[in-house]
Design a protein around this motif. Structure first.
Motif, PDB file in Angstrom:
ATOM      1  N   ALA A   2       0.826  -1.201   0.000  1.00  0.00           N
ATOM      2  CA  ALA A   2       0.000   0.000   0.000  1.00  0.00           C
ATOM      3  C   ALA A   2       0.864   1.257   0.000  1.00  0.00           C
ATOM      4  O   ALA A   2       0.593   2.225  -0.731  1.00  0.00           O
ATOM      5  CB  ALA A   2      -0.940  -0.012   1.212  1.00  0.00           C
ATOM      6  N   ILE A   3       1.932   1.248   0.814  1.00  0.00           N
ATOM      7  CA  ILE A   3       2.824   2.418   0.858  1.00  0.00           C
ATOM      8  C   ILE A   3       3.529   2.613  -0.474  1.00  0.00           C
ATOM      9  O   ILE A   3       3.639   3.743  -0.995  1.00  0.00           O
ATOM     10  CB  ILE A   3       3.847   2.257   2.003  1.00  0.00           C
ATOM     11  CG1 ILE A   3       3.126   2.256   3.357  1.00  0.00           C
ATOM     12  CG2 ILE A   3       4.889   3.367   1.959  1.00  0.00           C
ATOM     13  CD1 ILE A   3       4.016   1.932   4.525  1.00  0.00           C
ATOM     14  N   GLY A   6       1.111   3.974  -2.993  1.00  0.00           N
ATOM     15  CA  GLY A   6       0.818   5.375  -2.700  1.00  0.00           C
ATOM     16  C   GLY A   6       1.925   6.304  -3.154  1.00  0.00           C
ATOM     17  O   GLY A   6       1.678   7.361  -3.751  1.00  0.00           O
ATOM     18  N   ALA A  35      -3.897  -1.559  -6.946  1.00  0.00           N
ATOM     19  CA  ALA A  35      -4.367  -1.358  -5.575  1.00  0.00           C
ATOM     20  C   ALA A  35      -5.769  -1.933  -5.390  1.00  0.00           C
ATOM     21  O   ALA A  35      -6.063  -2.577  -4.377  1.00  0.00           O
ATOM     22  CB  ALA A  35      -4.347   0.129  -5.233  1.00  0.00           C
ATOM     23  N   LEU A  39      -5.274  -5.162  -2.943  1.00  0.00           N
ATOM     24  CA  LEU A  39      -5.381  -4.710  -1.559  1.00  0.00           C
ATOM     25  C   LEU A  39      -6.824  -4.704  -1.099  1.00  0.00           C
ATOM     26  O   LEU A  39      -7.744  -4.555  -1.909  1.00  0.00           O
ATOM     27  CB  LEU A  39      -4.802  -3.291  -1.426  1.00  0.00           C
ATOM     28  CG  LEU A  39      -3.326  -3.114  -1.783  1.00  0.00           C
ATOM     29  CD1 LEU A  39      -2.948  -1.656  -1.673  1.00  0.00           C
ATOM     30  CD2 LEU A  39      -2.440  -3.972  -0.897  1.00  0.00           C
ATOM     31  N   ARG A  42      -9.992  -1.080   2.564  1.00  0.00           N
ATOM     32  CA  ARG A  42      -9.530  -0.092   3.539  1.00  0.00           C
ATOM     33  C   ARG A  42      -8.150   0.448   3.196  1.00  0.00           C
ATOM     34  O   ARG A  42      -7.749   1.506   3.701  1.00  0.00           O
ATOM     35  CB  ARG A  42      -9.540  -0.706   4.938  1.00  0.00           C
ATOM     36  CG  ARG A  42      -8.551  -1.818   5.140  1.00  0.00           C
ATOM     37  CD  ARG A  42      -8.617  -2.341   6.581  1.00  0.00           C
ATOM     38  NE  ARG A  42      -7.622  -3.364   6.831  1.00  0.00           N
ATOM     39  CZ  ARG A  42      -7.795  -4.647   6.582  1.00  0.00           C
ATOM     40  NH1 ARG A  42      -8.936  -5.064   6.057  1.00  0.00           N
ATOM     41  NH2 ARG A  42      -6.839  -5.523   6.846  1.00  0.00           N
ATOM     42  N   HIS A  43      -7.395  -0.257   2.366  1.00  0.00           N
ATOM     43  CA  HIS A  43      -6.079   0.218   1.935  1.00  0.00           C
ATOM     44  C   HIS A  43      -6.120   0.805   0.531  1.00  0.00           C
ATOM     45  O   HIS A  43      -5.383   1.750   0.228  1.00  0.00           O
ATOM     46  CB  HIS A  43      -5.064  -0.931   1.966  1.00  0.00           C
ATOM     47  CG  HIS A  43      -4.772  -1.408   3.344  1.00  0.00           C
ATOM     48  ND1 HIS A  43      -4.322  -2.695   3.619  1.00  0.00           N
ATOM     49  CD2 HIS A  43      -4.887  -0.795   4.547  1.00  0.00           C
ATOM     50  CE1 HIS A  43      -4.162  -2.831   4.922  1.00  0.00           C
ATOM     51  NE2 HIS A  43      -4.499  -1.700   5.507  1.00  0.00           N
ATOM     52  N   SER A  44      -6.942   0.228  -0.335  1.00  0.00           N
ATOM     53  CA  SER A  44      -6.979   0.729  -1.719  1.00  0.00           C
ATOM     54  C   SER A  44      -7.759   2.031  -1.841  1.00  0.00           C
ATOM     55  O   SER A  44      -7.424   2.888  -2.677  1.00  0.00           O
ATOM     56  CB  SER A  44      -7.592  -0.332  -2.639  1.00  0.00           C
ATOM     57  OG  SER A  44      -8.927  -0.637  -2.238  1.00  0.00           O
ATOM     58  N   PRO A  46      -7.939   4.695   0.246  1.00  0.00           N
ATOM     59  CA  PRO A  46      -7.105   5.888   0.462  1.00  0.00           C
ATOM     60  C   PRO A  46      -6.171   6.199  -0.710  1.00  0.00           C
ATOM     61  O   PRO A  46      -5.912   7.374  -0.987  1.00  0.00           O
ATOM     62  CB  PRO A  46      -6.308   5.525   1.722  1.00  0.00           C
ATOM     63  CG  PRO A  46      -7.165   4.547   2.441  1.00  0.00           C
ATOM     64  CD  PRO A  46      -7.817   3.746   1.366  1.00  0.00           C
ATOM     65  N   ILE A  47      -5.679   5.161  -1.383  1.00  0.00           N
ATOM     66  CA  ILE A  47      -4.818   5.413  -2.543  1.00  0.00           C
ATOM     67  C   ILE A  47      -5.623   6.077  -3.655  1.00  0.00           C
ATOM     68  O   ILE A  47      -5.146   7.008  -4.334  1.00  0.00           O
ATOM     69  CB  ILE A  47      -4.189   4.096  -3.023  1.00  0.00           C
ATOM     70  CG1 ILE A  47      -3.258   3.534  -1.941  1.00  0.00           C
ATOM     71  CG2 ILE A  47      -3.417   4.300  -4.324  1.00  0.00           C
ATOM     72  CD1 ILE A  47      -2.665   2.182  -2.283  1.00  0.00           C
ATOM     73  N   TYR A  83     -11.901  -3.217  -9.030  1.00  0.00           N
ATOM     74  CA  TYR A  83     -12.520  -3.698  -7.794  1.00  0.00           C
ATOM     75  C   TYR A  83     -13.632  -4.701  -8.093  1.00  0.00           C
ATOM     76  O   TYR A  83     -13.789  -5.701  -7.372  1.00  0.00           O
ATOM     77  CB  TYR A  83     -13.072  -2.512  -7.008  1.00  0.00           C
ATOM     78  CG  TYR A  83     -13.628  -2.897  -5.664  1.00  0.00           C
ATOM     79  CD1 TYR A  83     -12.784  -3.206  -4.605  1.00  0.00           C
ATOM     80  CD2 TYR A  83     -15.006  -2.972  -5.464  1.00  0.00           C
ATOM     81  CE1 TYR A  83     -13.309  -3.567  -3.368  1.00  0.00           C
ATOM     82  CE2 TYR A  83     -15.529  -3.328  -4.238  1.00  0.00           C
ATOM     83  CZ  TYR A  83     -14.664  -3.633  -3.199  1.00  0.00           C
ATOM     84  OH  TYR A  83     -15.180  -3.998  -1.967  1.00  0.00           O
TER      85      TYR A  83
END
Length: 294
Positions: A2-3, A6, A35, A39, A42-44, A46-47, A83
């Motif tokens: 995720a990082i 991002g 992402a 992912l 909850r992680h994708s 925010p990206i 998704y």
């Protein structure tokens, strides 16, 4: 991951602001797709928010908000498509797991229906033989042992048939019933008449298995509880359902006592299919009837 994704999104936006080139936008859309697929939400998410916010800021600074709005729509579309692909994969995996669990349950029920009844009856006969031997009633004890051996042999044959059915495609229901009738006649020396009416067609596997197991259990009970009696099997194909009836006249010979647990299992199997099973005495004997929707 995720990082890293991002950071890649931020760098792609910076590179697009500096060079205004297509490769940076391709990298941005690729990172959003990865992402969304790799992912959890909850992680994708925010990206995705980071990419949209960065594009809005870039458009406001450089005065090209119209171009970046179309790019934002493209980014949202890529994220949603990726998704949805992920969700479809998860749904197919869940369906596969459910199919495996259902097949395991079916196999477990099949083994239980075959072995539990014969093994419990064997235990009863062997326990009775032990008590008779203690009372020095050897002839009666030997008769109990012979019954237990016959039950063990029958259970082993049923287990082999079940394993064979699991390995191969089972025969059509009419053919399977004809085989049961022939086995009954060969074992008892009494006729087993089979009547099939209606338009023959393949039923769902669960329905055919329930009908076949009910016929097996009913004919086994005829051999045990009404020795010397003939049997009649009637199968009626109806639009949207199937009706099976196994009847036999009363026997003058004493039969082996039993608790009828096999029919209890058949009734439970019928209820799982939305059908009904009834068993009881008639004016001239005994009848087992199974109706299933099919």
């Amino acid at each position: 991951m995720a990082i890293a994704l991002g950071l890649a999104v931020v760098l792609a936006i910076i590179l697009d602001a500096v060079a205004d080139g297509g490769p940076a936008l391709a990298v941005l859309l690729y990172c959003l797709g990865i992402a969304a697929v790799r992912l959890p939400l909850r992680h994708s998410a925010p990206i995705g928010v980071l990419a949209i916010g960065g594009l809005l800021v870039e458009g406001a600074i450089h005065g090209r908000l119209g171009r970046d709005l179309s790019l934002i729509l493209s980014a949202c579309l890529v994220f949603l498509v990726a998704y949805s692909v992920k969700e479809r994969r998860a749904a197919r995996a869940a369906e596969a797991r459910e199919a495996v669990l259902a097949e395991r349950a079916r196999i477990a029920r099949e083994i239980h229906d075959i072995l539990a009844h014969s093994l419990s009856a064997q235990l009863v006969h062997l326990e009775g033989a032990k008590l008779l031997l203690r009372a020095d009633k050897t002839d009666e004890a030997l008769d109990r042992v012979v019954h237990a051996r016959d039950l063990a042999k029958s259970g082993l044959e049923e287990a082999r048939r079940a394993v064979s059915a699991l390995r191969e495609d089972p025969p059509a229901l009419p053919q399977a019933l004809r085989t049961l009738a022939e086995d009954f006649q060969a074992t008892t020396g009494r006729p087993c008449t089979l009547h099939i009416s209606g338009a023959e067609h393949r039923l769902p596997p669960e329905a055919e298995l329930a009908l076949l197991r009910t016929a097996q259990e009913a004919l086994t009970n005829v051999r045990r509880h009404a020795p010397g009696s003939p049997a009649t099997v009637r199968l009626l194909y109806e639009p949207g359902s199937c009706d099976l009836r196994i009847t036999n006249p009363a026997s003058a010979e004493p039969g082996t006592p039993g608790g009828g647990y096999g029919l209890v299992g058949m009734r439970e199997r019928a209820e799982l299919l939305g059908g009904t099973l009834s068993a009881g005495e008639t004016t001239d004997g005994f009848q087992v009837r199974l109706w299933v929707p099919a």
